[in-house]
Write an enzyme that holds these catalytic residues in place. Sequence first.
Site: not given
Ligand code: NAD
Length: 288
Positions: A182, A195
């Site tokens: 991230s 986080y």
């Molecule tokens: P999202 O909520 O769609 O995806 C996160 C997913 O993590 C969930 O759908 C869930 O299936 C999974 N998850 C969480 N805890 C879990 C567990 N204990 N066991 C199994 N699965 C689990 O949100 P997103 O933003 O698409 O997140 C995806 C990745 O992107 C994450 O690693 C997040 O840190 C990273 N990220 C997101 C952003 C943003 O702005 N959305 C920015 C930087 C990084």
Amino acid sequence: MTKMQHDDDFKFPTQHQPEPGLQSKMSPQPDDGSTTYAGCNRLRGKKVLITGADSGIGRAVAIAYANEGADLVLNYLPEEESDAQDVRRIIESLGRKVELVPGDLKDEAFNTELVKQTVLSLGKIDTLVLVAGKQQANTDITTISTGQMIDTYTTNVFSLIWLVREALEYMPNGSSIITTNSIQAEDPSAYLIDYAGTKAAIKNTTFGLAKQLAQRGIRVNSVAPGPIWTPLQVAGGQLAENIPTFGKDTPLGRAGQPSEVAGAYVFLASDEASYITATSINVTGGLI
Ligand code: NAD
Ligand code: MG
């Protein structure tokens, strides 16, 4: 949702869901690329395991990979079954094979089981894509619970190592691992103390693994998203008051859509990236 260009007046509606949140309940709906992504067989026949694949970035990656000809096993939490079934329908409509394996990555034994199920279904793992993540905003370190800290580090960091450890045996020379860090890894927000630390750990672990696994012919890279419109953000990842203007502070002046992140994962998994390892690609709308 169409990708907005600079629109100073646009605001996301205020909304909140309990963790882990469902994409189907978001307004507006994130763009998962299902009606727009045009594949050209860049991942033809590759066998891929994707975590966090029901929604957000992982879902857009799954849809892009299916469009590029990959066969998939998708992991997510059991509470997210309805989102996962939506992804299954989209992928099957593309004529690709997909298997759903719900389960909690905080459970070490489940990580072993997930790899076992993947190999039963696909025979091997050419690409291991780790997208699952936990993020909960908290403005005051004196109120962070030990439970939240443990769950955040276990989901984001320990499961990365557990899954790689289990999957290696089934990953041939030429395969690759893609993790998700991230912008927070380099520029932590005041309200994401636990986080942001996990994301720095993921980035660091990615680079160390790249060095360790190079001799096995396995590339290890990462993607660093900036603010992307996903369930994570409306399910406690972001402070509620920040939702309307989410992403406005980027040079591009808006949040990104999951479909705009998927291409980086496609590239890193493709044979075009065969000389690329120990790299992180920023998809941040210009945040440095
Ligand atoms: P999202 O909520 O769609 O995806 C996160 C997913 O993590 C969930 O759908 C869930 O299936 C999974 N998850 C969480 N805890 C879990 C567990 N204990 N066991 C199994 N699965 C689990 O949100 P997103 O933003 O698409 O997140 C995806 C990745 O992107 C994450 O690693 C997040 O840190 C990273 N990220 C997101 C952003 C943003 O702005 N959305 C920015 C930087 C990084
Ligand atoms: Mg989800």
